[in-house]
Scaffold this active site. Structure first.
Site, short mmCIF file in Angstrom:
data_model
loop_
_atom_site.label_atom_id
_atom_site.label_comp_id
_atom_site.label_asym_id
_atom_site.label_seq_id
_atom_site.Cartn_x
_atom_site.Cartn_y
_atom_site.Cartn_z
N ASP A 60 0.78 -1.24 0.00
CA ASP A 60 0.00 0.00 0.00
C ASP A 60 0.81 1.29 0.00
O ASP A 60 0.52 2.21 -0.73
CB ASP A 60 -0.92 0.02 1.22
CG ASP A 60 -1.86 -1.17 1.27
OD1 ASP A 60 -1.65 -2.14 0.52
OD2 ASP A 60 -2.81 -1.12 2.07
N GLU A 89 3.30 -8.83 11.62
CA GLU A 89 2.88 -8.40 10.29
C GLU A 89 4.10 -8.02 9.44
O GLU A 89 4.18 -8.35 8.26
CB GLU A 89 1.94 -7.19 10.45
CG GLU A 89 1.34 -6.67 9.17
CD GLU A 89 0.46 -5.44 9.42
OE1 GLU A 89 0.38 -4.96 10.57
OE2 GLU A 89 -0.14 -4.95 8.44
C1 2M8 Z 1 -2.76 -3.66 4.62
O1 2M8 Z 1 -3.78 -2.93 3.95
C2 2M8 Z 1 -4.97 -2.46 4.60
C3 2M8 Z 1 -5.86 -1.85 3.53
O2 2M8 Z 1 -6.24 -2.83 2.62
C4 2M8 Z 1 -4.76 -1.40 5.65
O3 2M8 Z 1 -3.67 -0.86 5.76
O4 2M8 Z 1 -5.73 -1.11 6.36
C5 2M8 Z 1 -1.77 -4.14 3.54
O5 2M8 Z 1 -0.58 -4.62 4.11
C6 2M8 Z 1 -2.41 -5.20 2.65
O6 2M8 Z 1 -1.48 -5.76 1.77
C7 2M8 Z 1 -3.05 -6.30 3.48
O7 2M8 Z 1 -3.78 -7.17 2.64
C8 2M8 Z 1 -3.98 -5.74 4.57
C9 2M8 Z 1 -4.47 -6.82 5.54
O8 2M8 Z 1 -3.40 -7.60 6.00
O9 2M8 Z 1 -3.29 -4.76 5.34
#
Ligand code: 2M8
Length: 490
Positions: free
Chosen positions: A224, A457
């Protein structure tokens, strides 16, 4: 690629506690820790990435999670994928978040209300209220997708953007580990849905007209906050009051310095609002949408998905050749459009300006997962991986961004830290191209990191500290895969 090539293999016997016999004491403990996390993050219908930060179902997370569950709970792995694809839109897109109706709006932002806007809820089947995926805007009405809520629960709403298509890889991995009649039935259910997902990306998202898919939001890349998007983001006019209208939640759950800045976040919301207010239509995106980028990682995974679909097609009695041809074409297009001989790696292309982003980011190494990548590009990517910029070593896996860049940030989300899903993909890609020793180094370093720091994470690329959410599902899942299958079939 190695994990789409051969039928099931047994890599060893399983002990009474479900732990593979070949694991030593430390690895057995790592295995148990990972299965405990996946069990705790299981809701009954799907696995959440994290109980604290991400309490819904995420698309590419579900793909990676299914690869880990393939080793310990194939039934849950199939259920997870079904749960996601039950929320597939009639035009074939698979939403990046499928919301859990039992979770309140306060627990995650941007939630269903944000994605719906004034027009009502967004989701498949009963939840969509006839818009916009209910065939508005000229999208083809594919009605095979089962309505959300068919399991007796309320309809599950969704976001309107997508994420990289890693689900065919997941489905093939589950089948390869535990084939049989029931598994083949699962593949038969998934196959047309996976094909529709690929068709959506190949047609509606071919904004540049050359055959690669464009992402309409940095969140669609999965990486992101990567510097990959900085140039394109800088050109997005920020709606000035957007952060007054919408309150962030992410930086209340984890430290702000680990998350995107407010300025970037305001741009994310502005882009999402533009797509939402256009009814999530993909027609004529070029003149009206502020962010359109061809990402090398996203398109490489699209190619890998075609190869997994070729394997699945053989099981379900469909034509594998068409999938292999598409993978070959995506590989050629990546080389022609996104490879830069000067940097020796791939770079995202801004469809609006025709300019490739010069930053060296880890998504520019992901085309390694494509088996038909020419030897010149493979050698070049391996050299970049071994250079000081990405510096694979026994001490540390691959960071998300060039370590030597002035704006390398060891804490901030996708701008430096180490991620296990990316390293897992690089491990598989290196093996695909016969780089077994380097692949082994990535694998060992990744396992050491999780063993020493926990199933975080992401990780600090210097001191190995865990960052973001603890007990993170894809870190646990891919740890299981690394432990179970150190030598996957070529
Ligand atoms: C992160 O993205 C979400 C938005 O989709 C967030 O920041 O709220 C990213 O690391 C993405 O790649 C990942 O799929 C998601 C959930 O782990 O978190």
């Amino acid at each position: 690629m190695s994990f789409v090539a051969k039928p099931a293999r047994n890599t060893g016997s399983i002990g009474p506690d479900g732990v593979p016999d070949q694991l030593g004491e430390a690895d057995a403990a790592l295995w148990r820790g990972a299965t405990t996390i996946l069990a705790a993050n299981w809701t009954g219908t799907h696995t959440v990435p994290s109980r604290t930060l991400y309490p819904h179902q995420w698309s590419w997370d579900a793909g990676f999670i299914s690869i880990g569950l393939a080793h310990t709970a194939p039934d849950r792995a199939w259920r997870d994928l079904r749960s996601l694809f039950e929320a597939q839109w009639p035009d074939g897109r698979v939403p990046h978040i499928v919301f859990d109706p039992g979770v309140t709006e306060r627990d995650y932002f941007p939630g269903p209300t944000f994605w719906a806007g004034e027009g009502g809820p967004v989701g498949s089947g009963r939840g969509n209220g006839g818009r916009p995926n209910g065939n508005a805007g000229g999208t083809p009405d594919r009605t095979f997708s089962a309505p959300a809520g068919t399991n007796g629960g309320p309809a599950r709403l969704s976001s309107g953007i997508v994420q990289p298509p890693v689900h065919a890889l997941g489905a093939w991995t589950i089948y390869r580990r535990a084939p049989g009649h029931a598994a083949a039935e699962e593949l038969r259910w998934l196959y047309p849905r996976l094909v529709a997902q690929q068709e959506y990306l190949a047609t509606a998202r071919d904004v540049g007209g050359a055959g690669l898919s464009a992402i309409v939001h940095p969140w669609e890349s999965g990486l992101d906050n990567s510097p990959s998007w900085d140039e394109a983001l800088a050109a997005v006019p920020v709606t000035p009051d957007v952060l007054r209208r919408y309150a962030r939640r992410d930086n209340q759950v984890v430290a702000s310095k680990h998350r995107p800045t407010d300025e970037d976040y305001a741009r994310y919301l502005t882009i999402a609002l533009s797509y939402r207010d256009g009814g999530y239509r993909d027609a004529d995106l070029g003149p009206r949408h502020p962010f359109l980028v061809e990402c090398p990682g996203f398109n490489a995974l699209r190619g890998a998905a075609e190869l997994a679909l070729a394997r699945i097609a053989e099981v379900v009695g469909a034509d594998p050749a068409v999938h292999r041809a598409r993978a070959a074409s995506i590989t050629r297009l990546l080389v022609d459009r996104l490879f830069d001989p000067e940097t020796g790696m791939f770079h995202p292309l801004d469809v609006r300006t025709g300019r490739r982003n010069p930053a060296r980011c880890v998504n520019g190494l992901l085309p390694l997962i494509l088996p038909e990548l020419p030897a010149v590009q493979v050698a070049s990517l391996v050299a970049v991986l071994e250079s000081d910029r990405f510096g694979v070593s026994a001490r540390m896996p691959v960071p998300s961004y060039d370590r030597t860049a002035a704006d390398f940030d060891p804490f901030r989300y996708w701008r430096g830290p180490v991620w296990s899903n990316i390293n897992w993909l690089l491990w598989r890609g290196l093996r695909t191209h016969g780089q077994v020793e380097l692949a082994g180094t990535v694998r060992a370093a990744l396992l050491d990191l999780v063993r020493g720091s926990g199933y975080y994470e992401y990780f600090h690329p210097g001191n190995a500290a865990g960052i973001g959410s603890p007990a993170f599902s894809w870190t646990a899942a891919l740890t299981l895969d690394l432990l179970a299958d150190p030598d996957p079939p070529a």
